[in-house]
Design a protein around this motif. Sequence first.
Motif, PDB file in Angstrom:
ATOM      1  N   LEU A 106       0.845  -1.186   0.000  1.00 58.91           N
ATOM      2  CA  LEU A 106       0.000   0.000   0.000  1.00 58.91           C
ATOM      3  C   LEU A 106       0.881   1.236   0.000  1.00 58.91           C
ATOM      4  O   LEU A 106       2.036   1.197   0.390  1.00 58.91           O
ATOM      5  N   GLY A 107       0.328   2.349  -0.368  1.00 62.53           N
ATOM      6  CA  GLY A 107       1.119   3.567  -0.452  1.00 62.53           C
ATOM      7  C   GLY A 107       1.832   3.596  -1.785  1.00 62.53           C
ATOM      8  O   GLY A 107       1.251   3.276  -2.816  1.00 62.53           O
ATOM      9  N   THR A 108       3.092   3.955  -1.766  1.00 63.01           N
ATOM     10  CA  THR A 108       3.824   3.977  -3.018  1.00 63.01           C
ATOM     11  C   THR A 108       4.063   2.561  -3.522  1.00 63.01           C
ATOM     12  O   THR A 108       4.259   2.347  -4.708  1.00 63.01           O
ATOM     13  N   GLY A 109       4.074   1.596  -2.603  1.00 57.94           N
ATOM     14  CA  GLY A 109       4.387   0.224  -2.988  1.00 57.94           C
ATOM     15  C   GLY A 109       5.839   0.078  -3.370  1.00 57.94           C
ATOM     16  O   GLY A 109       6.239  -0.909  -3.964  1.00 57.94           O
ATOM     17  N   MET A 110       6.641   1.055  -2.998  1.00 59.20           N
ATOM     18  CA  MET A 110       8.032   1.095  -3.440  1.00 59.20           C
ATOM     19  C   MET A 110       8.929   0.258  -2.548  1.00 59.20           C
ATOM     20  O   MET A 110       8.981   0.452  -1.341  1.00 59.20           O
ATOM     21  N   ARG A 111       9.605  -0.685  -3.178  1.00 62.20           N
ATOM     22  CA  ARG A 111      10.634  -1.456  -2.491  1.00 62.20           C
ATOM     23  C   ARG A 111      11.965  -1.021  -3.089  1.00 62.20           C
ATOM     24  O   ARG A 111      12.301  -1.381  -4.211  1.00 62.20           O
ATOM     25  N   ALA A 112      12.683  -0.211  -2.344  1.00 61.81           N
ATOM     26  CA  ALA A 112      14.012   0.209  -2.783  1.00 61.81           C
ATOM     27  C   ALA A 112      15.009  -0.793  -2.224  1.00 61.81           C
ATOM     28  O   ALA A 112      14.895  -1.209  -1.069  1.00 61.81           O
ATOM     29  N   SER A 113      15.958  -1.211  -3.033  1.00 61.32           N
ATOM     30  CA  SER A 113      16.942  -2.169  -2.530  1.00 61.32           C
ATOM     31  C   SER A 113      18.306  -1.908  -3.145  1.00 61.32           C
ATOM     32  O   SER A 113      18.417  -1.311  -4.212  1.00 61.32           O
ATOM     33  N   VAL A 114      19.317  -2.357  -2.417  1.00 60.97           N
ATOM     34  CA  VAL A 114      20.690  -2.290  -2.890  1.00 60.97           C
ATOM     35  C   VAL A 114      21.367  -3.616  -2.596  1.00 60.97           C
ATOM     36  O   VAL A 114      21.012  -4.302  -1.642  1.00 60.97           O
ATOM     37  N   HIS A 115      22.323  -3.980  -3.435  1.00 60.43           N
ATOM     38  CA  HIS A 115      23.191  -5.109  -3.146  1.00 60.43           C
ATOM     39  C   HIS A 115      24.462  -4.525  -2.556  1.00 60.43           C
ATOM     40  O   HIS A 115      25.066  -3.632  -3.155  1.00 60.43           O
ATOM     41  N   ILE A 116      24.842  -5.019  -1.389  1.00 62.53           N
ATOM     42  CA  ILE A 116      25.992  -4.457  -0.692  1.00 62.53           C
ATOM     43  C   ILE A 116      26.802  -5.578  -0.056  1.00 62.53           C
ATOM     44  O   ILE A 116      26.235  -6.551   0.456  1.00 62.53           O
ATOM     45  N   ASP A 117      28.126  -5.448  -0.128  1.00 58.64           N
ATOM     46  CA  ASP A 117      29.014  -6.411   0.516  1.00 58.64           C
ATOM     47  C   ASP A 117      29.128  -6.067   1.988  1.00 58.64           C
ATOM     48  O   ASP A 117      29.547  -4.958   2.348  1.00 58.64           O
ATOM     49  N   LEU A 118      28.742  -7.019   2.837  1.00 58.31           N
ATOM     50  CA  LEU A 118      28.843  -6.861   4.284  1.00 58.31           C
ATOM     51  C   LEU A 118      29.542  -8.099   4.855  1.00 58.31           C
ATOM     52  O   LEU A 118      28.885  -9.005   5.373  1.00 58.31           O
ATOM     53  N   PRO A 119      30.867  -8.163   4.761  1.00 55.98           N
ATOM     54  CA  PRO A 119      31.584  -9.336   5.256  1.00 55.98           C
ATOM     55  C   PRO A 119      31.287  -9.632   6.724  1.00 55.98           C
ATOM     56  O   PRO A 119      31.210 -10.785   7.130  1.00 55.98           O
TER      57      PRO A 119
END
Length: 102
Positions: A23-36
């Motif tokens: 609901l709302g914007t329905g926006m799923r923002a995502s990033v791929h990030i290295d987190l050792p």
Amino acid sequence: AESGIDFMLDEMYGYVHSCQTNLGTGMRASVHIDLPGGTAHGVDKLKSRCEELALQPRGTRGEAGGQTGHTYDISNKHRLGYSEVQHVQTMFDRVNNLYEED
């Protein structure tokens, strides 16, 4: 709509879908990030920290696809009641926090 049925539109929350998390914007923002450190210190610790930051960690293979290595897909947890700008700014700030803490 071709079927003669219109989508439900709420002035404040946007279009109503079958999944309330969209609901709302329905926006799923995502990033791929290295987190050792996320791998070294345990995925449960990463999940706990993400929960505190209102983020969702998942493997780069998707929600049910698993995780390999130390690259994670990090996304915003909340999608209701926030603008697109707020979503992106939240991701920017909080993913930077995760990276600096790692």
